[in-house]
Scaffold this active site. Structure first.
Site, PDB file in Angstrom:
ATOM      1  CG  ASP A  62      -1.745   1.256   1.387  1.00 44.01           C
ATOM      2  OD1 ASP A  62      -1.661   2.138   0.513  1.00 44.01           O
ATOM      3  OD2 ASP A  62      -2.490   1.359   2.386  1.00 44.01           O
ATOM      4  CE1 TYR A 154      -4.018  10.888 -12.983  1.00 43.39           C
ATOM      5  CE2 TYR A 154      -4.227  12.425 -14.811  1.00 43.39           C
ATOM      6  CZ  TYR A 154      -3.747  11.236 -14.295  1.00 43.39           C
ATOM      7  OH  TYR A 154      -2.985  10.401 -15.086  1.00 43.39           O
ATOM      8  CB  VAL A 187      -2.512   4.524 -20.947  1.00 42.20           C
ATOM      9  CG1 VAL A 187      -1.991   3.124 -21.251  1.00 42.20           C
ATOM     10  CG2 VAL A 187      -1.371   5.540 -21.014  1.00 42.20           C
TER      11      VAL A 187
END
Length: 287
Positions: A62, A154, A187
């Site tokens: 993680d 983002y 992508v």
């Protein structure tokens, strides 16, 4: 004179978030070249399946657990040997206009896409600099060079990864430790669920990004655009006055690439998984 191609055979390569997508494709490409690949991923079951198919290793990771991330790298070095390449690939892309993005989503983006990359890069430098060799590859995005509606946070994280990589690249000049920053277009992985195409912003496959990463490791370079034509497009738009640059972006449909999918049902499964992708960060926030 052309750069001499570096061999990747026997190199210890660690890839975060590599159970699927770009990470898995990169692990496949590097394993075929004889690298000793270690996959770190939150989805241990899928990571072990991917690793088994490649003859690689998989360990639970993680990336938002800072202590756990360090221990993961320690375990890699105990099991396989000193890390030659670290690829900071783990990342998420939940989509929403900024005023609709809740603070928990903002925190996850910052923890996974930025803080984990900072921590991974720092740990790699600590291990590689004393040996005078190593290569750090940070997966950013073309969103790290421009802003796209529907993904403000983002884009902010990817801009930060580009800046981080630029700075560390300069800090490491002459040490033998290299840095590459990978900036792909959209992508076609689960992360791109529901996204359409735009003129001159054609999407790429994870195998395309994997090959670009392999090429950057064999013939080291900092800027890695996928496709390579993104570099020229970016340079042209940055030379234009803002109004013309934004007009060109709209004319090509670039302003709709991410925003058109912000409420898409095709992204529901991915968005749900992304919301569960930072358990350590969630625990810290609740404590």
């Amino acid at each position: 004179m052309a750069k001499r191609e570096r061999s990747l055979a026997g190199k210890v390569v660690v890839i975060t978030g590599a159970a699927q997508g770009i990470g898995a494709s990169t692990a496949t490409a590097l394993s075929r070249l004889g690298a000793k690949v270690v996959i770190g991923d939150l989805d241990q079951v899928l990571a072990e399946k991917t690793a088994a198919e490649l003859g690689a290793e998989a360990l639970p990771l993680d990336v938002t657990d800072t202590k756990g991330f360090t221990e993961f790298l320690d375990e890699v070095e105990r099991r396989v040997g000193p890390i030659d390449v670290l690829i900071n690939n783990a990342g998420i892309m939940p989509l929403a206009p900024l005023d609709e993005e809740d603070d928990a989503a903002t925190r996850r983006l910052l923890e996974i896409n930025l803080h984990a990359v900072i921590h991974g890069t720092r740990e790699a430098v600590k291990r590689m600099r004393p040996r005078g060799t190593g290569h750090i590859v940070n997966i950013a995005s073309m969103a790290g060079k421009a802003g796209f509606p529907g993904a403000a946070t983002y884009c902010a994280t990817k801009h930060a990864v580009v800046g981080l990589s630029e700075s560390v690249h300069l800090e490491l000049h002459g040490t033998g430790v290299l840095v590459s920053c990978v900036m792909p277009a959209v992508v076609r992985t689960e992360l791109a669920s529901g996204l359409g195409e735009a003129k001159f912003f054609k999407s790429v496959q994870p195998e395309d990004v994997a090959q670009a990463i392999v090429d950057a490791l064999r013939r080291p370079k900092f800027d890695v655009f996928v496709p390579a034509s993104l570099d020229a497009m970016g340079r042209i738009t940055r030379l234009l006055p803002r109004r013309l640059g934004e007009g060109l972006l709209r004319a090509l449909g670039g302003d709709k690439i991410l925003s058109s999918a912000t409420h898409s049902s095709a992204r529901a499964e991915y968005e749900s998984r992304a919301a569960r992708s930072a358990p350590a960060a969630e625990r810290d926030a609740d404590s």
